[in-house]
Design an enzyme around this catalytic site. Sequence first.
Site, PDB file in Angstrom:
ATOM      1  N   CYS A  73      58.487  50.017 -10.092  1.00 58.57           N
ATOM      2  CA  CYS A  73      58.936  48.804 -10.328  1.00 58.57           C
ATOM      3  C   CYS A  73      58.022  47.499  -9.891  1.00 58.57           C
ATOM      4  O   CYS A  73      57.635  47.381  -9.079  1.00 58.57           O
ATOM      5  CB  CYS A  73      60.261  48.456  -9.800  1.00 58.57           C
ATOM      6  SG  CYS A  73      61.050  46.974 -10.068  1.00 58.57           S
ATOM      7  N   ASP A 101      79.437  31.359 -23.425  1.00 58.55           N
ATOM      8  CA  ASP A 101      80.700  31.867 -23.919  1.00 58.55           C
ATOM      9  C   ASP A 101      81.712  30.761 -23.876  1.00 58.55           C
ATOM     10  O   ASP A 101      81.625  29.999 -23.314  1.00 58.55           O
ATOM     11  CB  ASP A 101      81.267  33.025 -22.939  1.00 58.55           C
ATOM     12  CG  ASP A 101      82.051  33.937 -23.478  1.00 58.55           C
ATOM     13  OD1 ASP A 101      82.418  33.824 -24.596  1.00 58.55           O
ATOM     14  OD2 ASP A 101      82.504  34.849 -22.878  1.00 58.55           O
ATOM     15  N   CYS A 145      58.702  44.397  -9.467  1.00 57.08           N
ATOM     16  CA  CYS A 145      59.343  43.389  -8.886  1.00 57.08           C
ATOM     17  C   CYS A 145      59.087  42.932  -7.522  1.00 57.08           C
ATOM     18  O   CYS A 145      58.607  43.925  -6.827  1.00 57.08           O
ATOM     19  CB  CYS A 145      61.082  43.386  -8.880  1.00 57.08           C
ATOM     20  SG  CYS A 145      61.847  44.534  -7.806  1.00 57.08           S
ATOM     21  N   ASP A 186      74.492  40.548 -22.926  1.00 52.45           N
ATOM     22  CA  ASP A 186      74.604  39.918 -21.475  1.00 52.45           C
ATOM     23  C   ASP A 186      75.648  40.849 -20.777  1.00 52.45           C
ATOM     24  O   ASP A 186      76.311  41.670 -21.457  1.00 52.45           O
ATOM     25  CB  ASP A 186      75.332  38.414 -21.813  1.00 52.45           C
ATOM     26  CG  ASP A 186      76.700  38.918 -21.968  1.00 52.45           C
ATOM     27  OD1 ASP A 186      77.673  38.581 -20.768  1.00 52.45           O
ATOM     28  OD2 ASP A 186      77.407  39.019 -23.173  1.00 52.45           O
ATOM     29  N   HIS A 213      65.763  42.982  -8.223  1.00 52.10           N
ATOM     30  CA  HIS A 213      65.220  44.030  -8.653  1.00 52.10           C
ATOM     31  C   HIS A 213      66.077  44.509  -9.848  1.00 52.10           C
ATOM     32  O   HIS A 213      65.701  44.837 -10.920  1.00 52.10           O
ATOM     33  CB  HIS A 213      65.406  45.094  -7.517  1.00 52.10           C
ATOM     34  CG  HIS A 213      65.139  46.685  -8.124  1.00 52.10           C
ATOM     35  ND1 HIS A 213      64.135  47.215  -8.453  1.00 52.10           N
ATOM     36  CD2 HIS A 213      66.348  47.468  -8.753  1.00 52.10           C
ATOM     37  CE1 HIS A 213      64.226  47.997  -9.199  1.00 52.10           C
ATOM     38  NE2 HIS A 213      65.514  48.593  -9.107  1.00 52.10           N
ATOM     39  N   CYS A 256      60.583  45.166  -4.766  1.00 44.10           N
ATOM     40  CA  CYS A 256      59.956  46.564  -4.382  1.00 44.10           C
ATOM     41  C   CYS A 256      58.594  46.669  -3.949  1.00 44.10           C
ATOM     42  O   CYS A 256      58.245  47.608  -3.306  1.00 44.10           O
ATOM     43  CB  CYS A 256      59.907  47.510  -5.817  1.00 44.10           C
ATOM     44  SG  CYS A 256      61.509  47.992  -6.382  1.00 44.10           S
TER      45      CYS A 256
END
Length: 387
Positions: free
Chosen positions: A317, A93, A319, A279, A348, A322
């Site tokens: 999930c 940015d 991840c 984003d 997560h 989890c």
Amino acid sequence: MPGAFAFTLTGRDGQARTGCLQTPHGLVETPAFMPVGTRGAVRGVTQRTLEEAGAAIVLANTYHLYLRPGDDLIAERGGLHRFIGWPGPILTDSGGYQIFSLGPLVKITEEGARFQSHLDGSRHALTPEKVVDIQAQLGPDIAMVLDECLAAPASEAASAASLDLTLRWARRARDRFLQLQAGPVAGVTVTNPGQAQFGIVQGGIYPHLREKSAAALREIGFESYAIGGLSVGESVETMYEVVGDTTPFLPDDRPRYLMGTGMPDDLVECVARGIDMFDCVLPTRNARNGQVFTPDGPINLRNARFARDDRPIDEQCPCDTCRRHSRAYLRHLFHNKEMNAGTLASVHNLVFYLDTLRRIRQAIGFGLFAQFRQDFHRRFSRTSPSS
């Protein structure tokens, strides 16, 4: 690698699109979410973890890296990719939003922005040309131009004046960018010759100003375009309306980037309006405060009701958080101010966002996006679910 930037549309379902973005540091499937690593690091998460979570591209911020450690130092280290150890694409940015957020510490003029550093009070000036030079030294794959960002609500007159200034800055930024591409410039080290530059559509909540902005930027001629000036205080409904009004004015064969948005349902709704890139700091910022996202909505792991909850955050999930840990354990970490509480929650949330975009791409590919959108909203609520 000049000419390394390209975008190919691979599918459509209504206004929703899938595509493939080619950069000097790899490919990005769109719609895509970019984790925010403002100072060259996504807080509490390693680069390896980002890769394992499925991140293809990350975002860093020109303003912050210019102040510390400095673009000269990063250029000496071979550019931002080498400095932070991230092999994939990076977008930076311009710092326009950060400058806007300084309030009384900044003065906007035709020349650019004069401001006091939030770190030590030192005085600095950023012009459109200076921002291009800084990003040339940082070497991201995508560099954003300097723009002025107004807080909402802003009058039509104020939005129009700000837009005209932003367009003049955009012309200057493009001229400087092309100058650097044409050959060496004293005092500037170009660390990524294949860098692309995006223009930013402004104009507040006024459709005719957004149309004017998009037309002027297309005439200047950037590699692609972003929608800026949203998520600055306007309602969600207004944001959706502005996005829906603006995307038709952007080239169909270029990626469309919506800056700084948003909640998971915002991603779904803005994909439905033709957005390709996103984003937002929410996944990691909220995670550090105990809020995690589930298909039913966000929950706060600090709440007492999770003290004896042996379930993972989300049983579906994939991840690592989890797979290994219960809500009860995560609550324990937060209440004891353990450093890894924010890390585990951030992992997560990032996976939740990135997996949501993966499922969106899949739904578009099968022509099922409308059903996906309906099913998502049937479950997801911005208020905390009861379970």
